[in-house]
Design an enzyme around this catalytic site. Structure first.
Site, PDB file in Angstrom:
ATOM      1  N   GLU A 164      51.026  -3.329  90.306  1.00 11.67           N
ATOM      2  CA  GLU A 164      51.834  -2.923  91.458  1.00 11.67           C
ATOM      3  C   GLU A 164      53.243  -3.512  91.359  1.00 11.67           C
ATOM      4  O   GLU A 164      54.213  -2.918  91.841  1.00 11.67           O
ATOM      5  CB  GLU A 164      51.129  -3.336  92.767  1.00 11.67           C
ATOM      6  CG  GLU A 164      49.963  -2.393  93.060  1.00 11.67           C
ATOM      7  CD  GLU A 164      48.836  -2.992  93.884  1.00 11.67           C
ATOM      8  OE1 GLU A 164      49.013  -4.061  94.483  1.00 11.67           O
ATOM      9  OE2 GLU A 164      47.757  -2.363  93.907  1.00 11.67           O
ATOM     10  N   LYS A 205      46.570  -9.010  98.517  1.00 11.31           N
ATOM     11  CA  LYS A 205      47.776  -8.170  98.533  1.00 11.31           C
ATOM     12  C   LYS A 205      48.548  -8.366  99.848  1.00 11.31           C
ATOM     13  O   LYS A 205      48.556  -9.477 100.375  1.00 11.31           O
ATOM     14  CB  LYS A 205      47.404  -6.700  98.274  1.00 11.31           C
ATOM     15  CG  LYS A 205      46.594  -6.555  96.977  1.00 11.31           C
ATOM     16  CD  LYS A 205      46.434  -5.138  96.512  1.00 11.31           C
ATOM     17  CE  LYS A 205      45.618  -5.127  95.225  1.00 11.31           C
ATOM     18  NZ  LYS A 205      45.429  -3.788  94.690  1.00 11.31           N
ATOM     19  N   GLY A 220      42.258   0.461  93.726  1.00 12.71           N
ATOM     20  CA  GLY A 220      42.321   0.995  95.084  1.00 12.71           C
ATOM     21  C   GLY A 220      41.909   2.451  95.202  1.00 12.71           C
ATOM     22  O   GLY A 220      42.142   3.082  96.228  1.00 12.71           O
ATOM     23  N   HIS A 231      50.973  -8.093  87.913  1.00 12.14           N
ATOM     24  CA  HIS A 231      50.076  -7.084  88.496  1.00 12.14           C
ATOM     25  C   HIS A 231      50.743  -5.714  88.363  1.00 12.14           C
ATOM     26  O   HIS A 231      51.972  -5.601  88.487  1.00 12.14           O
ATOM     27  CB  HIS A 231      49.813  -7.418  89.968  1.00 12.14           C
ATOM     28  CG  HIS A 231      48.730  -6.567  90.558  1.00 12.14           C
ATOM     29  ND1 HIS A 231      48.957  -5.279  90.951  1.00 12.14           N
ATOM     30  CD2 HIS A 231      47.422  -6.802  90.767  1.00 12.14           C
ATOM     31  CE1 HIS A 231      47.812  -4.756  91.397  1.00 12.14           C
ATOM     32  NE2 HIS A 231      46.867  -5.667  91.298  1.00 12.14           N
ATOM     33  N   GLU A 265      43.147  -4.500  84.346  1.00 10.42           N
ATOM     34  CA  GLU A 265      43.074  -3.656  85.530  1.00 10.42           C
ATOM     35  C   GLU A 265      43.630  -2.278  85.209  1.00 10.42           C
ATOM     36  O   GLU A 265      44.860  -2.076  85.276  1.00 10.42           O
ATOM     37  CB  GLU A 265      43.890  -4.277  86.671  1.00 10.42           C
ATOM     38  CG  GLU A 265      43.389  -5.635  87.099  1.00 10.42           C
ATOM     39  CD  GLU A 265      43.774  -5.921  88.541  1.00 10.42           C
ATOM     40  OE1 GLU A 265      42.871  -6.174  89.336  1.00 10.42           O
ATOM     41  OE2 GLU A 265      44.964  -5.843  88.870  1.00 10.42           O
ATOM     42  N   SER A 316      38.686  -1.480  91.830  1.00 10.67           N
ATOM     43  CA  SER A 316      37.581  -0.985  92.648  1.00 10.67           C
ATOM     44  C   SER A 316      36.262  -1.708  92.390  1.00 10.67           C
ATOM     45  O   SER A 316      35.198  -1.079  92.379  1.00 10.67           O
ATOM     46  CB  SER A 316      37.418   0.526  92.462  1.00 10.67           C
ATOM     47  OG  SER A 316      38.581   1.207  92.903  1.00 10.67           O
ATOM     48  N   ASN A 320      42.362 -10.799  95.571  1.00  8.05           N
ATOM     49  CA  ASN A 320      43.784 -10.519  95.710  1.00  8.05           C
ATOM     50  C   ASN A 320      43.963  -9.788  97.038  1.00  8.05           C
ATOM     51  O   ASN A 320      43.670  -8.606  97.142  1.00  8.05           O
ATOM     52  CB  ASN A 320      44.229  -9.642  94.520  1.00  8.05           C
ATOM     53  CG  ASN A 320      45.665  -9.183  94.637  1.00  8.05           C
ATOM     54  OD1 ASN A 320      46.404  -9.632  95.510  1.00  8.05           O
ATOM     55  ND2 ASN A 320      46.057  -8.276  93.746  1.00  8.05           N
TER      56      ASN A 320
HETATM   57  P1  PGA Z   1      41.082  -2.990  94.173  1.00  4.25           P
HETATM   58  O1  PGA Z   1      42.337  -3.829  93.625  1.00  4.25           O
HETATM   59  O2  PGA Z   1      39.862  -3.891  94.021  1.00  4.25           O
HETATM   60  O3  PGA Z   1      41.401  -2.695  95.610  1.00  4.25           O
HETATM   61  O4  PGA Z   1      40.958  -1.777  93.325  1.00  4.25           O
HETATM   62  C1  PGA Z   1      42.241  -4.652  92.501  1.00  4.25           C
HETATM   63  C2  PGA Z   1      43.571  -5.284  92.204  1.00  4.25           C
HETATM   64  O5  PGA Z   1      44.596  -4.593  92.247  1.00  4.25           O
HETATM   65  O6  PGA Z   1      43.663  -6.493  91.905  1.00  4.25           O
END
Ligand code: PGA
Length: 247
Positions: A97, A10, A171, A95, A165, A210, A8
């Site tokens: 976010e 982003k 992140g 997601h 997640e 992560s 992803n």
């Molecule tokens: P990350 O993000 O690997 O940077 O923690 C995962 C995601 O949000 O899909």
């Protein structure tokens, strides 16, 4: 079941970055046969470009979101049939976010997943609790509400992916422990069996938050972990490839 390793990207990178990432992954995938399926989800403006770069490879393309209706007056949104049209076979929906910064509800996420399915895409439905919810002992309750509310009814198991997640692990460099991941993934499987019966055993349940080359092997070897949704580490060809190789 083959693992799915999904990147992803982003809202990161410009043309040159998208090109280089796609070209790097295509080159590596031509050199080495993987046991996992690979997917990249670039920002919308670069989907066509990445589709071109990846053509002739076995790496799949996905969108990071779609609208719950398939066309119309929705300024700034992207329709599932458009994603399919430019070469996507997957789309991430719900997601955290987007649930947080765009206020997306379970009902909206389910609508997006249904529209994605109707357009011939495989939706990757994301669920996950916040740190506060986990500390309050509500993690499994939140997951249950999200799975029941966001997964389309009557879906075909091989046309659905669920991603767990935990919001506090995205992140942040903090990963859930293997035991936490197994507990939640086992619960998600149980919930899916309740929704669609035995076919639920064919749904791929990804872990995200992560995931890095140095923790991927442990996470991916756990029961009911059928792949990973990778954010930060999917922006580096070597890291994403190393994660794919540990599946
Ligand atoms: P990350 O993000 O690997 O940077 O923690 C995962 C995601 O949000 O899909």
């Amino acid at each position: 079941m083959r693992a799915l390793i999904a990147g992803n990207w982003k809202m990161n990178g410009l043309t040159a970055d998208a090109k280089a990432l796609a070209a790097g992954l295509k080159r590596l995938s031509a050199e080495t046969e993987l046991t996992a399926d690979l997917l990249v989800c670039p920002p919308f403006p670069y989907l066509g470009l990445v589709a071109q770069e990846l053509s002739g490879s076995r790496i799949s393309l996905g969108g990071q979101d779609c609208h719950a209706t398939s066309s119309g007056a929705h300024t700034g949104d992207t329709a599932a049939p458009m994603l399919r049209d430019v070469g996507c076979s997957y789309v991430i929906v719900g997601h955290s976010e987007r649930r947080q910064s765009h206020g997306e509800t379970d009902q909206q996420v389910r609508g997006k997943a249904e529209t994605a399915l109707a357009a011939g895409l495989v939706p990757i439905v994301c669920v996950g609790e916040t740190e506060q919810e986990r500390n309050a002992g509500q993690a499994l309750g939140v997951i249950a509400r999200q799975v029941k509310g966001s997964v389309p009814a009557g879906m075909e198991a091989d046309r659905l992916v669920v991603a767990y997640e935990p919001v506090w692990a995205i992140g942040t460099g903090r990963t859930a422990t293997a035991a936490d991941v197994v507990e939640v993934h086992t619960e998600i499987r149980r919930l899916l069996v309740g929704l669609v019966g035995d076919r639920a055993h064919n749904v791929r349940i990804l872990y995200g938050g992560s995931v890095k080359p140095d923790n991927a092997a442990e996470l991916l070897s756990q029961a009911n972990v059928d792949g990973a949704l990778v954010g930060g580490a999917s922006l580096k060809v070597e890291d994403f490839w190393a994660i794919a190789q540990s599946a």
